[in-house]
Motif scaffolding. Structure first.
Motif: not given
Length: 140
Positions: A33-59
């Motif tokens: 599903g992640l590969r399909d999302f990247h190929r079909l809908y969001f072709t920009y670079p994707l990075y894994r947010d280990d520990g949700l550090v980026f996510y927790n800082d903003f949201f």
């Protein structure tokens, strides 16, 4: 309108000079599903947010919350969301941890976060607000 992949001239002009990337919270759960999302809908670079550090800082640790407990309103909202997904030819699945919500973060030239738009599951992005933030940051 898809902000990042828009063919709209005005949106394209506003987006020029900005770099787009995404973060994901997990891999190894629904990699197809992640590969399909990247190929079909969001072709920009994707990075894994280990520990949700980026996510927790903003949201923060936001989780999906119900806007109503009325089952008829919930069903109506669910149908509207499914119709919007179908109209946009988007597919979803129930794989993985789907309770954490994300959003859009805009950084200035110095790499400082200047704007954050929090996702509301089932609702479309407020593209006009995001475009206004992009323009305001660029004009500073």
């Amino acid at each position: 309108m898809d902000l990042a992949n828009s063919s709209d001239k005005t949106t394209s002009d506003v987006m020029s000079g900005y770099h787009v990337f995404g973060t994901v919270k997990e891999i190894g759960v629904d990699d197809t599903g992640l590969r399909d999302f990247h190929r079909l809908y969001f072709t920009y670079p994707l990075y894994r947010d280990d520990g949700l550090v980026f996510y927790n800082d903003f949201f923060g640790k936001r989780k999906i919350k119900l806007t109503t407990y009325n089952p008829f309103k919930l069903f109506k909202s669910y149908k509207e969301m499914n119709n919007r997904l179908r109209d946009k030819k988007l597919e979803g699945n129930m794989t993985g941890e789907g309770m954490i919500q994300g959003g859009v973060v805009i950084f200035d030239k110095m790499g400082q976060a200047r704007y954050a738009y929090e996702e509301e599951t089932g609702s479309p992005l407020d593209i006009e607000d995001i475009l206004a933030a992009l323009k305001a940051i660029r004009d500073e």
